[in-house]
Write a protein that holds these residues in place. Structure first.
Motif, short mmCIF file in Angstrom:
data_model
loop_
_atom_site.label_atom_id
_atom_site.label_comp_id
_atom_site.label_asym_id
_atom_site.label_seq_id
_atom_site.Cartn_x
_atom_site.Cartn_y
_atom_site.Cartn_z
N ILE A 127 0.84 -1.21 0.00
CA ILE A 127 0.00 0.00 0.00
C ILE A 127 0.87 1.25 0.00
O ILE A 127 0.63 2.21 -0.75
CB ILE A 127 -0.94 0.00 1.21
CG1 ILE A 127 -1.95 -1.14 1.11
CG2 ILE A 127 -1.68 1.34 1.33
CD1 ILE A 127 -2.83 -1.30 2.33
N LEU A 128 1.91 1.26 0.84
CA LEU A 128 2.81 2.42 0.92
C LEU A 128 3.52 2.65 -0.41
O LEU A 128 3.67 3.79 -0.86
CB LEU A 128 3.83 2.22 2.04
CG LEU A 128 3.27 2.23 3.46
CD1 LEU A 128 4.37 1.90 4.47
CD2 LEU A 128 2.65 3.60 3.78
N LEU A 129 3.94 1.57 -1.05
CA LEU A 129 4.60 1.70 -2.35
C LEU A 129 3.64 2.25 -3.39
O LEU A 129 3.99 3.14 -4.18
CB LEU A 129 5.14 0.34 -2.80
CG LEU A 129 5.81 0.31 -4.19
CD1 LEU A 129 7.00 1.25 -4.23
CD2 LEU A 129 6.24 -1.12 -4.54
N ALA A 130 2.41 1.74 -3.40
CA ALA A 130 1.40 2.21 -4.37
C ALA A 130 1.10 3.69 -4.16
O ALA A 130 0.97 4.45 -5.13
CB ALA A 130 0.13 1.37 -4.23
N VAL A 131 0.99 4.12 -2.92
CA VAL A 131 0.74 5.53 -2.62
C VAL A 131 1.89 6.40 -3.13
O VAL A 131 1.67 7.46 -3.73
CB VAL A 131 0.55 5.74 -1.11
CG1 VAL A 131 0.56 7.23 -0.76
CG2 VAL A 131 -0.75 5.11 -0.64
N ALA A 132 3.12 5.94 -2.93
CA ALA A 132 4.29 6.69 -3.39
C ALA A 132 4.32 6.78 -4.92
O ALA A 132 4.66 7.84 -5.48
CB ALA A 132 5.57 6.02 -2.88
N LEU A 133 3.94 5.71 -5.60
CA LEU A 133 3.95 5.71 -7.07
C LEU A 133 2.86 6.59 -7.65
O LEU A 133 3.00 7.12 -8.76
CB LEU A 133 3.78 4.27 -7.59
CG LEU A 133 4.93 3.30 -7.31
CD1 LEU A 133 4.56 1.90 -7.77
CD2 LEU A 133 6.22 3.77 -7.97
N PHE A 134 1.76 6.76 -6.90
CA PHE A 134 0.63 7.54 -7.40
C PHE A 134 0.64 8.98 -6.88
O PHE A 134 -0.14 9.81 -7.34
CB PHE A 134 -0.68 6.86 -6.97
CG PHE A 134 -1.91 7.43 -7.63
CD1 PHE A 134 -2.18 7.17 -8.96
CD2 PHE A 134 -2.78 8.25 -6.92
CE1 PHE A 134 -3.31 7.71 -9.58
CE2 PHE A 134 -3.91 8.79 -7.53
CZ PHE A 134 -4.17 8.51 -8.87
N ALA A 135 1.54 9.30 -5.95
CA ALA A 135 1.50 10.57 -5.24
C ALA A 135 1.56 11.79 -6.15
O ALA A 135 0.96 12.83 -5.86
CB ALA A 135 2.64 10.63 -4.22
N ALA A 136 2.26 11.68 -7.28
CA ALA A 136 2.42 12.84 -8.16
C ALA A 136 1.13 13.20 -8.88
O ALA A 136 0.93 14.37 -9.26
CB ALA A 136 3.52 12.57 -9.19
N GLU A 137 0.23 12.22 -9.09
CA GLU A 137 -0.96 12.46 -9.91
C GLU A 137 -1.93 13.48 -9.28
O GLU A 137 -2.39 14.38 -9.98
CB GLU A 137 -1.67 11.14 -10.21
CG GLU A 137 -0.84 10.18 -11.04
CD GLU A 137 -0.39 10.77 -12.37
OE1 GLU A 137 -1.13 11.61 -12.94
OE2 GLU A 137 0.69 10.39 -12.83
N PRO A 138 -2.28 13.37 -8.00
CA PRO A 138 -3.14 14.41 -7.41
C PRO A 138 -2.50 15.80 -7.46
O PRO A 138 -3.19 16.80 -7.70
CB PRO A 138 -3.32 13.94 -5.95
CG PRO A 138 -3.07 12.48 -6.00
CD PRO A 138 -2.02 12.29 -7.05
N PHE A 139 -1.18 15.85 -7.27
CA PHE A 139 -0.46 17.12 -7.35
C PHE A 139 -0.61 17.74 -8.74
O PHE A 139 -0.89 18.93 -8.89
CB PHE A 139 1.02 16.89 -7.03
CG PHE A 139 1.90 18.07 -7.29
CD1 PHE A 139 2.00 19.11 -6.38
CD2 PHE A 139 2.63 18.15 -8.47
CE1 PHE A 139 2.81 20.21 -6.64
CE2 PHE A 139 3.45 19.23 -8.73
CZ PHE A 139 3.54 20.27 -7.81
N LEU A 140 -0.42 16.92 -9.78
CA LEU A 140 -0.52 17.40 -11.16
C LEU A 140 -1.96 17.83 -11.49
O LEU A 140 -2.17 18.81 -12.21
CB LEU A 140 -0.06 16.32 -12.13
CG LEU A 140 1.44 16.01 -12.11
CD1 LEU A 140 1.74 14.75 -12.92
CD2 LEU A 140 2.23 17.19 -12.64
N MET A 141 -2.93 17.09 -10.96
CA MET A 141 -4.33 17.44 -11.20
C MET A 141 -4.69 18.78 -10.56
O MET A 141 -5.32 19.63 -11.19
CB MET A 141 -5.24 16.33 -10.67
CG MET A 141 -6.71 16.50 -11.01
SD MET A 141 -7.72 15.13 -10.39
CE MET A 141 -7.01 13.76 -11.31
N LEU A 142 -4.27 18.98 -9.32
CA LEU A 142 -4.54 20.24 -8.63
C LEU A 142 -3.83 21.40 -9.31
O LEU A 142 -4.37 22.51 -9.42
CB LEU A 142 -4.08 20.14 -7.17
CG LEU A 142 -4.93 19.24 -6.26
CD1 LEU A 142 -4.26 19.09 -4.90
CD2 LEU A 142 -6.34 19.81 -6.11
#
Length: 243
Positions: A30-45
């Motif tokens: 779960i922690l790895l998946a969150v780290a891999l996806f973390a940039a996407e919400p930032f880019l969307m905002l």
């Protein structure tokens, strides 16, 4: 008749009614998946105008440039005799930002679906070693072949690490440590599936040298199991003797 009643009672006695309907994912996954996806919400905002971005403008290219692994980096490091940590880290941190949202989703799908089996079989630190060592070796191989064939490009996204987990799963299936529920007659049917997957998606992602990093990651994940699995090499020799 009495035996059936006893068996039924015993089953009911040991049935855990509080057990979740779906087994929870391992925490490290779960922690790895969150780290891999973390940039996407930032880019969307950022694209919506928050976080200093301009509405409608995708800032992905700027973020990617802070993380990407250039195919000429190793050549430059050798030429300058500069092996600073900031350059070495490039062979790992490129996994945290992908060139597209679709690429991030595919990385997550592979990491979660197949990495789930690996994460349950390995200690958390071994699981992370499998992922990031595969990404590192994949990046080095990508750069080495760039030196030989002279191509230019960049490497981004976590697929080389995900392929490392697939390599580990293939090793587990091959040695009989784990039997995949798909019921494949051979663990290397998984490799055939991956090749077919790449062929089908070639019109979307194209065939390029980044595939080298993915298969480098696969071989790394496969090979590391001989070291990370207790008695892995001895188990391998046992299989050879039986055959």
């Amino acid at each position: 008749m009495a035996d059936n009643n006893v068996n039924r009672s015993t089953t009911q006695m040991y049935q855990d009614h509080n057990a979740p309907p779906v087994n929870p994912l391992p925490r490290v996954l779960i922690l790895l998946a969150v780290a891999l996806f973390a940039a996407e919400p930032f880019l969307m905002l950022q694209k919506l105008g928050f976080l200093g971005g301009i509405v409608g403008i995708d800032g992905r290219i700027n973020l990617v440039s802070d993380f990407w692994l250039n195919s000429g980096l190793l050549r430059a490091m050798i030429a300058d005799q500069d092996y600073s940590l900031q350059y070495i880290l490039r062979f790992v941190i490129y996994v945290f930002v992908d060139g597209s949202f679709t690429g991030t989703v595919f990385t997550l799908v592979f990491t979660l679906a197949l990495g789930n089996f690996v994460a349950r079989a390995f200690a958390p630190w071994k699981f992370l070693v499998l992922f990031f060592a595969s990404a590192f070796v994949g990046g080095v191989l990508y750069n080495l072949l760039a030196m030989v064939f002279g191509y230019n490009g960049i490497l981004v996204g976590g697929m080389p690490g995900a392929f490392g987990l697939i390599g580990a799963l293939t090793w587990m299936m091959w040695t009989g440590v784990f039997r995949h529920p798909i019921g494949a007659s051979s663990p290397f049917a998984l490799i055939g599936f991956l090749v077919a997957f790449r062929v089908v998606l070639a019109p979307v992602f194209g065939w390029d040298w980044t595939t080298v990093a993915e298969w480098g990651g696969f071989l790394t994940g496969f090979g590391l199991c001989f070291i990370l699995v207790p008695g892995g090499w001895a188990h391998f020799l046992q299989i050879l003797r039986r055959r």
